[in-house]
Design a protein around this motif. Structure first.
Motif, PDB file in Angstrom:
ATOM      1  N   ASP A 142       0.817  -1.220   0.000  1.00  0.00           N
ATOM      2  CA  ASP A 142       0.000   0.000   0.000  1.00  0.00           C
ATOM      3  C   ASP A 142       0.848   1.265   0.000  1.00  0.00           C
ATOM      4  O   ASP A 142       0.366   2.348   0.363  1.00  0.00           O
ATOM      5  N   GLY A 143       2.086   1.153  -0.432  1.00  0.00           N
ATOM      6  CA  GLY A 143       2.993   2.290  -0.369  1.00  0.00           C
ATOM      7  C   GLY A 143       2.576   3.468  -1.226  1.00  0.00           C
ATOM      8  O   GLY A 143       2.900   4.612  -0.916  1.00  0.00           O
ATOM      9  N   ALA A 144       1.851   3.218  -2.314  1.00  0.00           N
ATOM     10  CA  ALA A 144       1.479   4.300  -3.224  1.00  0.00           C
ATOM     11  C   ALA A 144       0.242   5.060  -2.776  1.00  0.00           C
ATOM     12  O   ALA A 144       0.018   6.191  -3.215  1.00  0.00           O
ATOM     13  N   THR A 145      -0.570   4.470  -1.913  1.00  0.00           N
ATOM     14  CA  THR A 145      -1.832   5.103  -1.526  1.00  0.00           C
ATOM     15  C   THR A 145      -1.905   5.477  -0.051  1.00  0.00           C
ATOM     16  O   THR A 145      -2.840   6.172   0.353  1.00  0.00           O
ATOM     17  N   ALA A 146      -0.955   5.022   0.755  1.00  0.00           N
ATOM     18  CA  ALA A 146      -0.998   5.314   2.193  1.00  0.00           C
ATOM     19  C   ALA A 146      -0.710   6.792   2.452  1.00  0.00           C
ATOM     20  O   ALA A 146       0.066   7.431   1.738  1.00  0.00           O
ATOM     21  N   ASP A 147      -1.336   7.334   3.484  1.00  0.00           N
ATOM     22  CA  ASP A 147      -1.096   8.717   3.887  1.00  0.00           C
ATOM     23  C   ASP A 147       0.153   8.847   4.747  1.00  0.00           C
ATOM     24  O   ASP A 147       0.799   9.898   4.766  1.00  0.00           O
ATOM     25  N   VAL A 148       0.467   7.785   5.481  1.00  0.00           N
ATOM     26  CA  VAL A 148       1.616   7.778   6.384  1.00  0.00           C
ATOM     27  C   VAL A 148       2.343   6.445   6.235  1.00  0.00           C
ATOM     28  O   VAL A 148       1.706   5.394   6.091  1.00  0.00           O
ATOM     29  N   LEU A 149       3.661   6.483   6.260  1.00  0.00           N
ATOM     30  CA  LEU A 149       4.479   5.273   6.251  1.00  0.00           C
ATOM     31  C   LEU A 149       5.199   5.155   7.583  1.00  0.00           C
ATOM     32  O   LEU A 149       5.900   6.079   8.001  1.00  0.00           O
ATOM     33  N   VAL A 150       5.014   4.022   8.269  1.00  0.00           N
ATOM     34  CA  VAL A 150       5.772   3.717   9.484  1.00  0.00           C
ATOM     35  C   VAL A 150       6.893   2.774   9.066  1.00  0.00           C
ATOM     36  O   VAL A 150       6.641   1.690   8.521  1.00  0.00           O
ATOM     37  N   ILE A 151       8.131   3.182   9.322  1.00  0.00           N
ATOM     38  CA  ILE A 151       9.285   2.464   8.789  1.00  0.00           C
ATOM     39  C   ILE A 151      10.385   2.385   9.831  1.00  0.00           C
ATOM     40  O   ILE A 151      10.513   3.259  10.683  1.00  0.00           O
ATOM     41  N   ASP A 152      11.163   1.309   9.784  1.00  0.00           N
ATOM     42  CA  ASP A 152      12.309   1.196  10.679  1.00  0.00           C
ATOM     43  C   ASP A 152      13.516   1.858  10.031  1.00  0.00           C
ATOM     44  O   ASP A 152      13.659   1.884   8.811  1.00  0.00           O
ATOM     45  N   ALA A 153      14.382   2.412  10.869  1.00  0.00           N
ATOM     46  CA  ALA A 153      15.568   3.102  10.372  1.00  0.00           C
ATOM     47  C   ALA A 153      16.709   2.933  11.365  1.00  0.00           C
ATOM     48  O   ALA A 153      16.485   2.824  12.576  1.00  0.00           O
ATOM     49  N   ALA A 154      17.909   2.899  10.834  1.00  0.00           N
ATOM     50  CA  ALA A 154      19.103   2.792  11.670  1.00  0.00           C
ATOM     51  C   ALA A 154      19.555   4.181  12.106  1.00  0.00           C
ATOM     52  O   ALA A 154      19.672   5.091  11.283  1.00  0.00           O
ATOM     53  N   ALA A 155      19.807   4.362  13.403  1.00  0.00           N
ATOM     54  CA  ALA A 155      20.280   5.634  13.948  1.00  0.00           C
ATOM     55  C   ALA A 155      21.533   5.376  14.772  1.00  0.00           C
ATOM     56  O   ALA A 155      21.889   4.224  15.057  1.00  0.00           O
ATOM     57  N   ALA A 156      22.203   6.442  15.176  1.00  0.00           N
ATOM     58  CA  ALA A 156      23.450   6.305  15.915  1.00  0.00           C
ATOM     59  C   ALA A 156      23.266   5.549  17.217  1.00  0.00           C
ATOM     60  O   ALA A 156      24.132   4.761  17.630  1.00  0.00           O
ATOM     61  N   ASP A 157      22.142   5.746  17.904  1.00  0.00           N
ATOM     62  CA  ASP A 157      21.894   5.100  19.184  1.00  0.00           C
ATOM     63  C   ASP A 157      21.186   3.757  19.072  1.00  0.00           C
ATOM     64  O   ASP A 157      20.923   3.103  20.084  1.00  0.00           O
ATOM     65  N   GLY A 158      20.838   3.357  17.846  1.00  0.00           N
ATOM     66  CA  GLY A 158      20.136   2.092  17.658  1.00  0.00           C
ATOM     67  C   GLY A 158      18.953   2.258  16.722  1.00  0.00           C
ATOM     68  O   GLY A 158      18.611   3.378  16.321  1.00  0.00           O
ATOM     69  N   PRO A 159      18.297   1.188  16.357  1.00  0.00           N
ATOM     70  CA  PRO A 159      17.189   1.247  15.400  1.00  0.00           C
ATOM     71  C   PRO A 159      15.966   1.944  15.978  1.00  0.00           C
ATOM     72  O   PRO A 159      15.703   1.886  17.180  1.00  0.00           O
ATOM     73  N   LEU A 160      15.209   2.585  15.090  1.00  0.00           N
ATOM     74  CA  LEU A 160      14.021   3.337  15.459  1.00  0.00           C
ATOM     75  C   LEU A 160      12.848   2.918  14.581  1.00  0.00           C
ATOM     76  O   LEU A 160      13.025   2.373  13.490  1.00  0.00           O
ATOM     77  N   LEU A 161      11.655   3.220  15.055  1.00  0.00           N
ATOM     78  CA  LEU A 161      10.452   3.128  14.241  1.00  0.00           C
ATOM     79  C   LEU A 161       9.937   4.552  14.077  1.00  0.00           C
ATOM     80  O   LEU A 161       9.674   5.235  15.066  1.00  0.00           O
ATOM     81  N   LEU A 162       9.814   4.998  12.817  1.00  0.00           N
ATOM     82  CA  LEU A 162       9.483   6.379  12.522  1.00  0.00           C
ATOM     83  C   LEU A 162       8.255   6.461  11.633  1.00  0.00           C
ATOM     84  O   LEU A 162       7.960   5.530  10.872  1.00  0.00           O
ATOM     85  N   ALA A 163       7.545   7.567  11.701  1.00  0.00           N
ATOM     86  CA  ALA A 163       6.389   7.824  10.850  1.00  0.00           C
ATOM     87  C   ALA A 163       6.721   8.961   9.899  1.00  0.00           C
ATOM     88  O   ALA A 163       7.212  10.013  10.322  1.00  0.00           O
ATOM     89  N   VAL A 164       6.446   8.738   8.600  1.00  0.00           N
ATOM     90  CA  VAL A 164       6.760   9.709   7.557  1.00  0.00           C
ATOM     91  C   VAL A 164       5.491   9.995   6.762  1.00  0.00           C
ATOM     92  O   VAL A 164       4.745   9.077   6.415  1.00  0.00           O
ATOM     93  N   ARG A 165       5.254  11.250   6.448  1.00  0.00           N
ATOM     94  CA  ARG A 165       4.080  11.637   5.676  1.00  0.00           C
ATOM     95  C   ARG A 165       4.265  11.300   4.195  1.00  0.00           C
ATOM     96  O   ARG A 165       5.358  11.420   3.645  1.00  0.00           O
ATOM     97  N   ARG A 166       3.175  10.936   3.544  1.00  0.00           N
ATOM     98  CA  ARG A 166       3.195  10.524   2.139  1.00  0.00           C
ATOM     99  C   ARG A 166       3.721  11.622   1.224  1.00  0.00           C
ATOM    100  O   ARG A 166       4.474  11.355   0.283  1.00  0.00           O
ATOM    101  N   GLU A 167       3.378  12.870   1.496  1.00  0.00           N
ATOM    102  CA  GLU A 167       3.781  13.964   0.606  1.00  0.00           C
ATOM    103  C   GLU A 167       5.287  14.203   0.600  1.00  0.00           C
ATOM    104  O   GLU A 167       5.813  14.868  -0.299  1.00  0.00           O
TER     105      GLU A 167
END
Length: 359
Positions: free
Chosen positions: A150-175
């Motif tokens: 649903d990546g093309a139609t979702a309003d928000v994407l919740v995605i994991d990402a690597a950060a300096a202090d460890g992995p995170l779960l982040l929310a990104v707006r579709r626009e």
């Protein structure tokens, strides 16, 4: 699992709505539309059944039921082959936002997601995405993640990402995303590639709880797909039985031939195994504990095998018409094969079972 009266009542309510609004021609039309699903049906699923709220705690705006109840909805949605983002948003998206470290910080996303007004896609695992601190103290995220449901139609994407202090779960707006739709074998479950270039992101789960939440989301995804597959197996058995009892050869229904009876008996066994395994997995998720991972892995393996076998049998037992690409049976076959590529097949789940039991 033994039938529970309240869940069977829920099943009948869901089935009645889908039989009226999500027949095969309606599903095909929705899947072929520009968005890939029906906004009207999605609105009814959320307004009348409140599917996103079903398994979310009451304190977070949900109804406080469990995954066993959610599994009933997923079985019926799988049987109807719905293209609407039930799995991606109502299940995984709502569960991801409900698991936030600070529930108040994502309340403006969680409430519309629970209501179905905001569609959430979830992508955990896959290509590495990197998160960096922004000048305002927030986060930015960069990278490419492929095959996002649903990546093309979702309003928000919740995605994991690597950060300096460890992995995170982040929310990104579709626009803020660059999205490229993919061509996939399953027309009812669209995917997209998502590219991010230092786009603003909101923290959902930090390093301290990331591993716990990510594993929980993986288990929920596997159990949810297994429930959908169990629903598909049951629906396909009904379809093929209806066909072989009407189709005649040599003056008698082909379902009366011994060879056909044996093949149908094998599908019936697959249906009962799939239902038992998937429903037990949902109950194990509700109970928590170490047994949940094993129960989900077993259910995923059993249901993945069952849905692929049953889809192939359905195509073959429909005879020449079943082999046409446009036939209804092929839509189910494409869903089974598409899920195998997107979520992994039974081989990987059996390997997980072996690891969990120490083999």
């Amino acid at each position: 699992m033994a039938p529970v009266a309240e869940r069977e009542e829920l099943r009948q309510v869901v089935r009645a709505l889908l039989e009226k609004e999500a027949g095969h021609e309606a599903v095909r039309a929705a899947a072929d539309s520009s968005g890939g699903w029906s906004p009207d049906l999605w609105q009814r699923l959320n307004a009348e059944l409140e599917i996103g709220r079903l398994a979310v705690p009451e304190g977070l705006g949900g109804h406080g039921y469990g995954f066993a109840e959610l599994g009933v909805v997923l079985e019926e949605c799988g049987a109807a082959l719905l293209p609407e983002p039930v799995l991606g948003s109502a299940v995984l998206g709502c569960q991801a936002l409900a698991a936030a470290d600070d529930p108040a910080s994502v309340a403006d996303l969680r409430e519309p997601a629970l209501a179905g007004d905001l569609v959430v896609a979830v992508s955990v695992g896959g290509e590495e995405v990197v998160a960096d601190r922004a000048a305002d103290g927030g986060w930015t995220v960069s990278g490419l993640r492929t095959r996002v449901l649903d990546g093309a139609t979702a309003d928000v994407l919740v995605i994991d990402a690597a950060a300096a202090d460890g992995p995170l779960l982040l929310a990104v707006r579709r626009e803020d995303l660059e999205v490229t739709s993919r061509t996939t074998i399953d027309l009812t479950r669209r995917q997209a590639d998502v590219r991010m270039a230092s786009v603003p992101a909101r923290l959902v789960v930090g390093p301290a709880r990331f591993a716990e939440v990510a594993e929980r989301l993986r288990l929920v995804a596997d159990a949810a797909v297994a429930a959908e597959h169990a629903g598909i197996v049951g629906e396909l058995l009904d379809q093929v039985v209806g066909h072989v009892t009407q189709r005649e050869q040599f003056g008698r229904p082909i379902g009366s031939f011994q060879a056909i009876k044996h093949r149908l008996a094998d599908v019936l066994v697959d249906r009962e195994r799939a239902r038992s395994a998937s429903r037990y997995a949902m109950a194990a998720l509700d109970a928590g504990g170490a047994d949940a991972a094993l129960a989900v892995a077993v259910a995923s393996a059993v249901c993945a095998d069952a849905v692929v076998r049953t889809a192939h049998e359905t195509v073959q037992l429909h005879g020449g018409i079943g082999f046409t690409w446009e036939h209804r049976a092929h839509y189910y076959l494409r869903r089974a094969l598409g899920d195998e590529g997107l979520f992994g097949g039974s081989r990987g789940q059996r390997a997980r079972v072996a690891d969990l039991v120490g083999v």
